[in-house]
Design a protein around this motif. Sequence first.
Motif, PDB file in Angstrom:
ATOM      1  N   LYS A 126       0.755  -1.221   0.052  1.00 45.38           N
ATOM      2  CA  LYS A 126       0.031   0.033  -0.057  1.00 45.38           C
ATOM      3  C   LYS A 126       0.705   1.205   0.017  1.00 45.38           C
ATOM      4  O   LYS A 126       0.456   2.494  -0.510  1.00 45.38           O
ATOM      5  N   ARG A 127       1.910   1.222   0.698  1.00 39.56           N
ATOM      6  CA  ARG A 127       2.846   2.477   0.993  1.00 39.56           C
ATOM      7  C   ARG A 127       3.480   2.489  -0.592  1.00 39.56           C
ATOM      8  O   ARG A 127       3.539   3.878  -1.037  1.00 39.56           O
ATOM      9  N   LYS A 128       3.755   1.682  -1.485  1.00 41.09           N
ATOM     10  CA  LYS A 128       4.456   1.769  -2.768  1.00 41.09           C
ATOM     11  C   LYS A 128       3.116   2.391  -3.645  1.00 41.09           C
ATOM     12  O   LYS A 128       3.513   3.301  -4.516  1.00 41.09           O
ATOM     13  N   THR A 129       2.101   1.866  -3.642  1.00 42.83           N
ATOM     14  CA  THR A 129       0.941   2.312  -4.240  1.00 42.83           C
ATOM     15  C   THR A 129       0.529   3.976  -3.977  1.00 42.83           C
ATOM     16  O   THR A 129       0.528   4.529  -4.985  1.00 42.83           O
ATOM     17  N   ILE A 130       0.479   4.147  -2.869  1.00 42.08           N
ATOM     18  CA  ILE A 130       0.136   5.613  -2.603  1.00 42.08           C
ATOM     19  C   ILE A 130       1.289   6.556  -3.240  1.00 42.08           C
ATOM     20  O   ILE A 130       1.146   7.483  -3.621  1.00 42.08           O
ATOM     21  N   ARG A 131       2.677   6.177  -2.899  1.00 38.53           N
ATOM     22  CA  ARG A 131       3.806   7.011  -3.443  1.00 38.53           C
ATOM     23  C   ARG A 131       3.800   7.183  -4.888  1.00 38.53           C
ATOM     24  O   ARG A 131       3.685   8.251  -5.323  1.00 38.53           O
ATOM     25  N   LYS A 132       3.112   5.962  -5.800  1.00 35.59           N
ATOM     26  CA  LYS A 132       2.785   5.932  -6.960  1.00 35.59           C
ATOM     27  C   LYS A 132       1.865   6.823  -7.502  1.00 35.59           C
ATOM     28  O   LYS A 132       2.085   7.640  -8.533  1.00 35.59           O
ATOM     29  N   GLU A 133       0.880   6.878  -6.702  1.00 30.49           N
ATOM     30  CA  GLU A 133      -0.315   7.726  -7.277  1.00 30.49           C
ATOM     31  C   GLU A 133       0.038   9.068  -6.862  1.00 30.49           C
ATOM     32  O   GLU A 133      -0.312  10.002  -7.716  1.00 30.49           O
ATOM     33  N   ARG A 134       0.587   9.475  -5.756  1.00 25.16           N
ATOM     34  CA  ARG A 134       1.069  10.725  -5.521  1.00 25.16           C
ATOM     35  C   ARG A 134       1.906  11.467  -6.661  1.00 25.16           C
ATOM     36  O   ARG A 134       1.673  12.449  -7.089  1.00 25.16           O
ATOM     37  N   ALA A 135       2.965  10.614  -7.050  1.00 25.12           N
ATOM     38  CA  ALA A 135       3.777  11.090  -8.077  1.00 25.12           C
ATOM     39  C   ALA A 135       3.167  11.308  -9.240  1.00 25.12           C
ATOM     40  O   ALA A 135       3.207  12.133  -9.996  1.00 25.12           O
ATOM     41  N   TRP A 170     -15.635  18.210  -4.622  1.00 26.02           N
ATOM     42  CA  TRP A 170     -14.585  18.017  -5.471  1.00 26.02           C
ATOM     43  C   TRP A 170     -14.905  18.267  -6.862  1.00 26.02           C
ATOM     44  O   TRP A 170     -16.200  17.889  -7.118  1.00 26.02           O
ATOM     45  N   GLY A 171     -14.180  18.857  -7.791  1.00 27.43           N
ATOM     46  CA  GLY A 171     -14.568  18.874  -9.146  1.00 27.43           C
ATOM     47  C   GLY A 171     -13.268  19.206 -10.174  1.00 27.43           C
ATOM     48  O   GLY A 171     -12.289  19.471  -9.650  1.00 27.43           O
ATOM     49  N   CYS A 172     -13.602  19.105 -11.356  1.00 31.55           N
ATOM     50  CA  CYS A 172     -12.549  19.566 -12.249  1.00 31.55           C
ATOM     51  C   CYS A 172     -13.191  19.752 -13.883  1.00 31.55           C
ATOM     52  O   CYS A 172     -14.340  19.412 -13.948  1.00 31.55           O
ATOM     53  N   THR A 173     -12.168  20.358 -14.330  1.00 29.47           N
ATOM     54  CA  THR A 173     -12.607  20.795 -15.882  1.00 29.47           C
ATOM     55  C   THR A 173     -11.565  19.838 -16.756  1.00 29.47           C
ATOM     56  O   THR A 173     -11.902  19.974 -17.965  1.00 29.47           O
ATOM     57  N   GLU A 174     -10.856  19.480 -16.157  1.00 26.37           N
ATOM     58  CA  GLU A 174      -9.705  18.463 -16.819  1.00 26.37           C
ATOM     59  C   GLU A 174      -9.535  17.266 -16.073  1.00 26.37           C
ATOM     60  O   GLU A 174      -9.384  17.254 -14.971  1.00 26.37           O
ATOM     61  N   HIS A 175      -9.418  16.110 -16.826  1.00 29.23           N
ATOM     62  CA  HIS A 175      -9.317  14.912 -16.072  1.00 29.23           C
ATOM     63  C   HIS A 175      -7.551  14.472 -16.141  1.00 29.23           C
ATOM     64  O   HIS A 175      -7.081  14.539 -17.238  1.00 29.23           O
ATOM     65  N   HIS A 176      -7.412  14.267 -14.892  1.00 29.07           N
ATOM     66  CA  HIS A 176      -5.820  13.856 -15.072  1.00 29.07           C
ATOM     67  C   HIS A 176      -5.681  12.618 -13.842  1.00 29.07           C
ATOM     68  O   HIS A 176      -6.182  12.902 -12.670  1.00 29.07           O
ATOM     69  N   PRO A 177      -4.854  11.466 -14.367  1.00 26.61           N
ATOM     70  CA  PRO A 177      -4.985  10.301 -13.515  1.00 26.61           C
ATOM     71  C   PRO A 177      -4.471  10.687 -11.938  1.00 26.61           C
ATOM     72  O   PRO A 177      -3.560  11.336 -11.811  1.00 26.61           O
ATOM     73  N   MET A 178      -5.259   9.969 -11.156  1.00 26.13           N
ATOM     74  CA  MET A 178      -5.010  10.246  -9.602  1.00 26.13           C
ATOM     75  C   MET A 178      -5.077  11.364  -8.968  1.00 26.13           C
ATOM     76  O   MET A 178      -4.911  11.870  -7.846  1.00 26.13           O
ATOM     77  N   LEU A 179      -5.546  12.659  -9.710  1.00 30.04           N
ATOM     78  CA  LEU A 179      -5.643  13.955  -9.301  1.00 30.04           C
ATOM     79  C   LEU A 179      -6.700  14.051  -8.014  1.00 30.04           C
ATOM     80  O   LEU A 179      -6.651  14.739  -7.103  1.00 30.04           O
ATOM     81  N   HIS A 180      -7.836  13.275  -8.325  1.00 27.84           N
ATOM     82  CA  HIS A 180      -8.933  13.150  -7.443  1.00 27.84           C
ATOM     83  C   HIS A 180      -8.422  12.779  -5.961  1.00 27.84           C
ATOM     84  O   HIS A 180      -8.565  13.596  -5.049  1.00 27.84           O
ATOM     85  N   PHE A 181      -7.559  11.566  -5.969  1.00 29.01           N
ATOM     86  CA  PHE A 181      -7.164  11.064  -4.727  1.00 29.01           C
ATOM     87  C   PHE A 181      -6.251  12.184  -4.106  1.00 29.01           C
ATOM     88  O   PHE A 181      -6.058  12.208  -3.020  1.00 29.01           O
ATOM     89  N   GLU A 182      -5.372  12.712  -4.901  1.00 30.33           N
ATOM     90  CA  GLU A 182      -4.179  13.615  -4.247  1.00 30.33           C
ATOM     91  C   GLU A 182      -5.014  14.842  -3.863  1.00 30.33           C
ATOM     92  O   GLU A 182      -4.547  15.143  -2.342  1.00 30.33           O
ATOM     93  N   LEU A 183      -5.961  15.435  -4.494  1.00 29.05           N
ATOM     94  CA  LEU A 183      -6.584  16.665  -3.695  1.00 29.05           C
ATOM     95  C   LEU A 183      -7.437  16.395  -2.741  1.00 29.05           C
ATOM     96  O   LEU A 183      -7.439  17.163  -1.725  1.00 29.05           O
ATOM     97  N   CYS A 184      -8.021  15.437  -2.708  1.00 28.41           N
ATOM     98  CA  CYS A 184      -9.044  15.044  -1.807  1.00 28.41           C
ATOM     99  C   CYS A 184      -8.805  14.391  -0.587  1.00 28.41           C
ATOM    100  O   CYS A 184      -9.086  14.433   0.675  1.00 28.41           O
ATOM    101  N   TYR A 185      -7.692  13.408  -0.842  1.00 26.16           N
ATOM    102  CA  TYR A 185      -7.348  12.638   0.436  1.00 26.16           C
ATOM    103  C   TYR A 185      -6.002  12.835   0.808  1.00 26.16           C
ATOM    104  O   TYR A 185      -5.712  13.165   2.042  1.00 26.16           O
ATOM    105  N   TYR A 186      -5.198  12.798   0.044  1.00 28.97           N
ATOM    106  CA  TYR A 186      -3.585  12.774   0.397  1.00 28.97           C
ATOM    107  C   TYR A 186      -3.297  14.417   0.735  1.00 28.97           C
ATOM    108  O   TYR A 186      -2.605  14.558   1.748  1.00 28.97           O
ATOM    109  N   GLN A 187      -3.825  15.425   0.074  1.00 23.74           N
ATOM    110  CA  GLN A 187      -3.662  16.695   0.425  1.00 23.74           C
ATOM    111  C   GLN A 187      -4.381  16.981   1.915  1.00 23.74           C
ATOM    112  O   GLN A 187      -3.772  17.752   2.712  1.00 23.74           O
ATOM    113  N   ALA A 188      -5.475  16.225   1.979  1.00 26.58           N
ATOM    114  CA  ALA A 188      -6.129  16.474   3.433  1.00 26.58           C
ATOM    115  C   ALA A 188      -5.329  15.999   4.510  1.00 26.58           C
ATOM    116  O   ALA A 188      -5.255  16.628   5.543  1.00 26.58           O
TER     117      ALA A 188
END
Length: 395
Positions: A202-211, A298-316
């Motif tokens: 899980k640690r590796k997965t989250i680091r990959k998602e954030r990057a 949450w919302g967006c006007t452009e789709h970027h992979p994993m950006l939802h997880f970053e802004l909503c969960y990891y930044q929080a």
Amino acid sequence: MTDTSIEITVLPSLAQIDAADWDACACPEAADGGPPADPFTTHRFLRALEESGSVGPGSGWQPQYLIARAGGQVIACAPLYAKGHSQGEYIFDHNWAHAWERAGGNYYPKLQMAVPFTPASGRRFLLRPGQEEVGIQALIQGAVQLTEQNDLSSLHITFCTEAEREVGADLGLMARSSQQYHWFNDGYAGFDDFLAALSSRKRKTIRKERAQAQGFGGDIRSYTGDSLRPEHWDAFWRFYQDTGARKWGSPYLTRQFFDLVQRDMRDDVLLVLAERDGVPVAGALNFIGRDVLYGRYWGCTEHHPMLHFELCYYQAIDHAIARGLGRVEAGAQGDHKLARGYLPVTCHSLHHIPNEGFARAVAQFLEAEARAIEEDIEVLTAYGPFRRDKVEEQE
């Protein structure tokens, strides 16, 4: 029984009660100048919903604020609404409504003691310090009488605290369980400290998602207080409209609501924006409590992979650690939150149905539902992202 000297009134608008009187019950801890424990039950938040037209005529949420006074002083109050539908509640009773109407009854209007459009747990019975016992009894009695005297189908008190659930159940209300995912701060010094508590995979997965998210081609910036500007809300309104149209058909909140938040609540919010070439392309709105960061939209006007997880969960998580907050509540539903360090928790509600036959049927359903939720939480926690030794500590 409540003291007969207590006066219960119903107000159709918060304009009819001083903010100081309401907040003396809703957030007495904020008298020290700090943030309220729960920003959503403050006079300024509920008033913003009302002033902006997000609740009131045409919305299906008609304010019926419940006020208890003793000796002329407000000792307790509650955010209460007459509801013409079951939208914006996140504790679902659609099947109850269908059953009631198939039997020939009118399920709506009903009474809802809640913060509209806000699946965040907190006190629903707002009590002035020193008046807790008499205040909660007065509010419960008043809400029940209002339901029965107006021949309404039901009263629902949603996302209340566990302590309120226990008191309400002792006073004859039916208790209901539901489930959310919350992140808990185990005294982490930083995000890497949190990651160290997770299993290696899980640690590796989250680091990959954030990057991957942070490589979207722009910058992630956070705004609160005086750093917030009207143009930030213009951008977020576009995000909110897009998400609202896809999820609910039409957004619950009006554009004016965000202007009022900027005017009256900018210290209570944390807005995280992903900006590319200086233009926001995605964003997540959080509200700041005394010990909790509440993720809301949450919302967006452009789709970027994993950006939802970053802004909503990891930044929080980053901001909660930096601020020394104990918890992040990331909103309703979402099993995908488990893999990102958010654990399943039980949420609580209370219900009153005057019709005895229908109440018995609902009570049987609630017992089975509670058992199922308890089993789900036990299984999900065991298979969560944390190292085995951390799970044993949590148990």
